[in-house]
Design a protein around this motif. Structure first.
Motif, PDB file in Angstrom:
ATOM      1  N   ARG A  37       0.821  -1.214   0.000  1.00  0.00           N
ATOM      2  CA  ARG A  37       0.000   0.000   0.000  1.00  0.00           C
ATOM      3  C   ARG A  37       0.856   1.267   0.000  1.00  0.00           C
ATOM      4  O   ARG A  37       0.488   2.289  -0.556  1.00  0.00           O
ATOM      5  CB  ARG A  37      -0.929  -0.015   1.222  1.00  0.00           C
ATOM      6  N   VAL A 312      -4.448  -3.491  -3.396  1.00  0.00           N
ATOM      7  CA  VAL A 312      -4.295  -3.044  -2.011  1.00  0.00           C
ATOM      8  C   VAL A 312      -4.655  -1.569  -1.854  1.00  0.00           C
ATOM      9  O   VAL A 312      -4.437  -0.985  -0.798  1.00  0.00           O
ATOM     10  CB  VAL A 312      -2.858  -3.289  -1.498  1.00  0.00           C
ATOM     11  N   GLU A 315      -6.608  -0.177   1.237  1.00  0.00           N
ATOM     12  CA  GLU A 315      -6.050  -0.216   2.584  1.00  0.00           C
ATOM     13  C   GLU A 315      -5.711   1.201   3.050  1.00  0.00           C
ATOM     14  O   GLU A 315      -5.347   2.060   2.261  1.00  0.00           O
ATOM     15  CB  GLU A 315      -4.783  -1.078   2.624  1.00  0.00           C
ATOM     16  N   ALA A 320      -1.408   0.368   7.130  1.00  0.00           N
ATOM     17  CA  ALA A 320      -0.659  -0.612   6.337  1.00  0.00           C
ATOM     18  C   ALA A 320       0.831  -0.507   6.616  1.00  0.00           C
ATOM     19  O   ALA A 320       1.534  -1.519   6.731  1.00  0.00           O
ATOM     20  CB  ALA A 320      -0.939  -0.398   4.852  1.00  0.00           C
TER      21      ALA A 320
END
Length: 505
Positions: A37, A312, A315, A320
């Motif tokens: 992320r 991702v 996120e 993250a």
């Protein structure tokens, strides 16, 4: 889910992606490792080409710039091949798309980089990538993204994790300097007239400006050096409207010698700085923005999020990052939730942190990253951990958040409160937030002495504030009594920092 080292080094190296950002002023190659992320750049190199110099007058890319560009692209081809990157994309922007010899240049460049995919972005595509890059770091951004390059200025409305009204204007610093014949006052008039024609900016009045691009970053770096700002990191550097106006007006009025004396900016950028400042002043007037936020995340990071890490993208960037750090550097990542729950009754409920959105978020993040210094040398653990958090590469951390979390972790490892190492936190945090970070760090120290960072030893114990003046630690069972002296000492220190009396039961 963020890729962790539990998958091994080979897993991280199994995916390397590269982008070459071919702009009007410079070309940059960035290689990202893994899929996370928070983009992880492992190679980052820039060359100043000024490919768009003279474009306004001739309609052609600079011959000198073309020759230099082809040399640099040959080097990037070799690097990409050696590092095994895929995808390997070259994104060309305003100068190449506007020049009459742009297509010819691209054909020559493709011969130098046969393994790369070339795209000449139109203005809207360039703006889209820039907006995605800003949202990578600031999913809650609500305002106008302004991405300045050598040939163009992209403007994008962002709100609710999405972007609208993306478009381009011919206000890149090289083009603006040429259109105004190097006259900064004439440049101001051109910028204001151009922005007046962007009708949708009217609907974004009163919202922040998110500034992207090397020329805007140069303004920030000059201001940081001139004001002795404690963190030389442009990403998420914030200025209120008054500060931004003062910064831009100083640059417009400063001589080249004055800027060189301030430093912190490559000399090649200083020639463009007054023109970038005039664009910023025009933007501030047109949008009535209450603040500006500088972002180092732009087109390249937007490409990364859309082409490499789309799975991702949803996120939260700060969570993250701390999860990845704790998983890589801590001893027991599963301890974060028990730690959070154990301290909640004191910090969130009794001390009222849940009413302060900044403190509530930092409390959660600090618990998630509480043990990242555990493998460092004990003599340097506190300072090393402080610097690791303060200077970490992470797209979502504000400067205030970095200063807070770094101070918490330094306190967790018992740093001397008078240490000069902590000066950035002293300057970036309010007095109340500074004391809150010290208190939470002391609480972490108590918890780790009590439990050795294990859920098992934390079970059956309880920390609470009783009768508004007592900090009570209840230990059930006899297995922790042998450590009573060490536990009692840390409890007393925490109680003192909170202005309470300690009671160990």
């Amino acid at each position: 889910m963020v890729e962790s080292t539990a998958q091994g080094g080979a897993a991280r190296q199994s995916r390397r992606a590269a982008i070459v950002d071919l702009g009007s002023n410079s070309v940059r190659m960035v290689v990202y490792e893994g899929v996370a992320r928070n983009p992880v750049p492992i190679f980052n190199e820039k060359a100043t080409l000024r490919l768009g110099a003279g474009l306004e007058a001739t309609g052609l890319l600079s011959e000198e710039g073309i020759e230099r560009a082809l040399e640099v692209l040959s080097r990037y081809q070799a690097i990409g091949q050696a590092m095994g990157v895929k995808p390997f994309d070259v994104l060309a922007t305003a100068a190449v798309r506007d020049a009459r010899n742009g297509a010819e240049f691209v054909r020559a460049a493709q011969l130098r980089m046969p393994e790369a995919r070339f795209r000449v972005l139109n203005g809207e595509e360039e703006a889209d990538y820039s907006a995605t890059g800003v949202l990578c770091a600031l999913p809650d951004a609500d305002g106008v993204v302004a991405d300045i390059g050598g040939g163009s200025l992209e403007l994008i409305r962002v709100r609710d994790s999405a972007y609208f009204d993306a478009g381009t204007t011919p206000l890149g610093v090289i083009r603006l300097r040429e259109r105004s014949d190097d006259d900064v006052e004439a440049a101001s008039k051109i910028a204001r007239k151009t922005l007046a024609d962007v009708a949708w900016l009217e609907d974004a009045k009163g919202k922040p400006l998110y500034l992207v691009g090397g020329a805007f970053r140069a303004l920030a770096r000059l201001h940081m050096a001139r004001t002795d700002y404690p963190l030389n990191m442009v990403h998420l550097f914030r200025l209120n409207r008054q500060e931004a106006v003062e910064m831009a007006e100083w640059v417009v009025g400063a001589s080249r010698k004055q800027m060189e004396k301030v430093g912190n900016v490559p000399r090649k950028r200083m020639i463009d700085a007054p023109f970038a400042a005039q664009v910023l002043l025009a933007l501030l007037d047109r949008t009535e923005a209450p603040e500006v936020i500088f972002s180092a995340e732009g087109l390249r990071e937007g490409w990364y999020m859309r082409e490499v890490a789309a799975r991702v993208a949803d996120e939260e960037p700060m969570q993250a990052l701390v999860q990845e750090m704790e998983g890589r550097l801590g001893r027991n990542p599963s301890f974060a939730e028990p730690l959070y729950m154990w301290l909640t009754s004191v910090f969130l409920e009794r001390l009222g942190w849940k009413k302060d959105s900044f403190l509530a978020l930092q409390f959660r993040l600090a618990c998630m990253v509480s043990d990242v210094g555990s493998y460092d040398h004990p003599q340097y653990r506190a300072e090393q951990t402080y610097r690791r958090i303060l200077y970490c590469h992470g797209v979502g951390f504000s400067h205030e958040s970095r200063a807070f979390l770094a101070l918490v972790l330094a306190g967790r490892y018992d740093i001397d409160r008078d240490s000069s190492v902590l000066e950035p936190s002293r300057r970036l945090l309010s007095k109340d937030y500074y004391e809150a970070a010290i208190q939470l760090g002391q609480a972490f120290r108590l918890v780790y002495v009590l439990s050795a960072g294990t859920e098992t030893l934390l079970e059956g114990t309880h920390l609470t504030i009783k009768d508004e003046d007592q900090l009570v630690l209840s230990l059930h069972g006899g297995r922790l009594r042998s450590g009573g002296n060490a536990v009692s000492r840390q409890l007393n220190r925490l109680a003192e920092s909170l202005g309470l009396e300690a009671d160990l039961q």
